[in-house]
Design a protein around this motif. Structure first.
Motif, mmCIF file in Angstrom:
data_model
loop_
_atom_site.group_PDB
_atom_site.id
_atom_site.type_symbol
_atom_site.label_atom_id
_atom_site.label_comp_id
_atom_site.label_asym_id
_atom_site.label_seq_id
_atom_site.Cartn_x
_atom_site.Cartn_y
_atom_site.Cartn_z
ATOM 1 N N HIS A 155 0.852 -1.190 0.000
ATOM 2 C CA HIS A 155 0.000 0.000 0.000
ATOM 3 C C HIS A 155 0.887 1.240 0.000
ATOM 4 O O HIS A 155 1.868 1.308 0.748
ATOM 5 C CB HIS A 155 -0.894 0.041 1.244
ATOM 6 C CG HIS A 155 -1.919 -1.041 1.275
ATOM 7 N ND1 HIS A 155 -3.162 -0.893 0.733
ATOM 8 C CD2 HIS A 155 -1.864 -2.294 1.784
ATOM 9 C CE1 HIS A 155 -3.847 -2.014 0.910
ATOM 10 N NE2 HIS A 155 -3.079 -2.879 1.548
ATOM 11 N N ASN A 172 -0.836 12.220 10.827
ATOM 12 C CA ASN A 172 -1.540 11.045 10.326
ATOM 13 C C ASN A 172 -0.673 10.179 9.433
ATOM 14 O O ASN A 172 0.369 10.609 8.952
ATOM 15 C CB ASN A 172 -2.842 11.430 9.601
ATOM 16 C CG ASN A 172 -2.590 12.237 8.345
ATOM 17 O OD1 ASN A 172 -1.829 11.841 7.477
ATOM 18 N ND2 ASN A 172 -3.236 13.383 8.249
ATOM 19 N N ARG A 201 -1.664 7.828 6.174
ATOM 20 C CA ARG A 201 -2.750 7.458 5.259
ATOM 21 C C ARG A 201 -2.210 6.508 4.210
ATOM 22 O O ARG A 201 -1.227 6.819 3.543
ATOM 23 C CB ARG A 201 -3.322 8.692 4.575
ATOM 24 C CG ARG A 201 -4.030 9.594 5.541
ATOM 25 C CD ARG A 201 -4.789 10.684 4.834
ATOM 26 N NE ARG A 201 -5.441 11.499 5.857
ATOM 27 C CZ ARG A 201 -5.684 12.768 5.724
ATOM 28 N NH1 ARG A 201 -5.380 13.391 4.619
ATOM 29 N NH2 ARG A 201 -6.265 13.433 6.696
ATOM 30 N N SER A 224 -6.115 0.615 9.157
ATOM 31 C CA SER A 224 -5.712 2.018 9.172
ATOM 32 C C SER A 224 -5.647 2.542 10.609
ATOM 33 O O SER A 224 -4.706 3.233 10.992
ATOM 34 C CB SER A 224 -6.696 2.841 8.339
ATOM 35 O OG SER A 224 -6.240 4.149 8.223
ATOM 36 N N LEU A 283 -6.857 0.839 2.236
ATOM 37 C CA LEU A 283 -6.636 0.053 3.452
ATOM 38 C C LEU A 283 -7.944 -0.042 4.239
ATOM 39 O O LEU A 283 -8.678 0.945 4.347
ATOM 40 C CB LEU A 283 -5.550 0.716 4.302
ATOM 41 C CG LEU A 283 -4.861 -0.125 5.356
ATOM 42 C CD1 LEU A 283 -4.171 -1.337 4.731
ATOM 43 C CD2 LEU A 283 -3.829 0.712 6.096
ATOM 44 N N ASN A 320 -2.340 3.906 12.583
ATOM 45 C CA ASN A 320 -2.332 5.248 13.170
ATOM 46 C C ASN A 320 -2.075 5.199 14.674
ATOM 47 O O ASN A 320 -1.539 6.141 15.245
ATOM 48 C CB ASN A 320 -3.611 6.006 12.832
ATOM 49 C CG ASN A 320 -3.486 6.717 11.505
ATOM 50 O OD1 ASN A 320 -2.752 7.679 11.381
ATOM 51 N ND2 ASN A 320 -4.175 6.212 10.491
#
Length: 169
Positions: A73, A101, A103, A112, A107, A116
């Protein structure tokens, strides 16, 4: 000498955003493994000066792979930080990191959220004490001969302005 200093503008040295960008790029790419879950490959950050906050923003392209992901990703990793001077090696360093963050494209929300959750620890490990700039002897020669040393670092639209003060006796 203190009265003389007050009568004149405080000596300073400016480091441009372009120069900072070039120096930081030399320290990347960086791999950050989260054992058993994911490997994050961070590319050189794009730096943005935040004068109103006296901070610098760093946004990095990231590639995530590993056992927790079915495929690779791509995404972004975004932080900002304050700056400090390290006298032992005459460097300007990132500190007081603020994770914004992480990103990643396509996902699942749970994955995610998990990544995070690791974001602040990752930011501190990858960027804590990253050297943004090292002052050269010629940058310090005149102020050193006047008995002065770097003190304040102010983020401006033009770059970082390093202010000097009298060395303690």
């Amino acid at each position: 000498l203190a009265a003389l200093q007050g009568a004149q503008a405080q000596p300073s040295h400016t480091v441009s955003l372009k120069h900072l960008q070039q120096e930081v790029a030399q320290r990347f790419p960086v791999r950050y493994p989260v054992p058993g879950l994911v490997d994050l490959d961070l590319q050189a950050p794009q730096l943005r000066l935040l004068p109103a906050q006296n901070r610098v923003n760093a946004k990095m392209a990231v590639e995530a792979t590993g056992p927790a992901l079915r495929r690779s990703h791509s995404g972004t990793f975004d932080v900002n930080f304050a700056l400090r001077y390290e006298p032992s090696d005459q460097t300007i360093r990132a500190y007081r990191l603020n994770f914004l963050n992480l990103r990643l494209s396509d996902l699942q929300p749970q994955a995610s959220e998990l990544l995070n959750a690791y974001g602040p620890a990752m930011a501190n490990q990858v960027l804590k004490e990253v050297v943004l700039h090292q002052l050269r002897p010629q940058d310090l020669a005149i102020t050193d001969s006047l008995g002065m040393q770097p003190d304040s670092i102010t983020v401006t639209d033009k770059g970082l302005v390093i202010g000097f003060v009298l060395k303690p006796l």
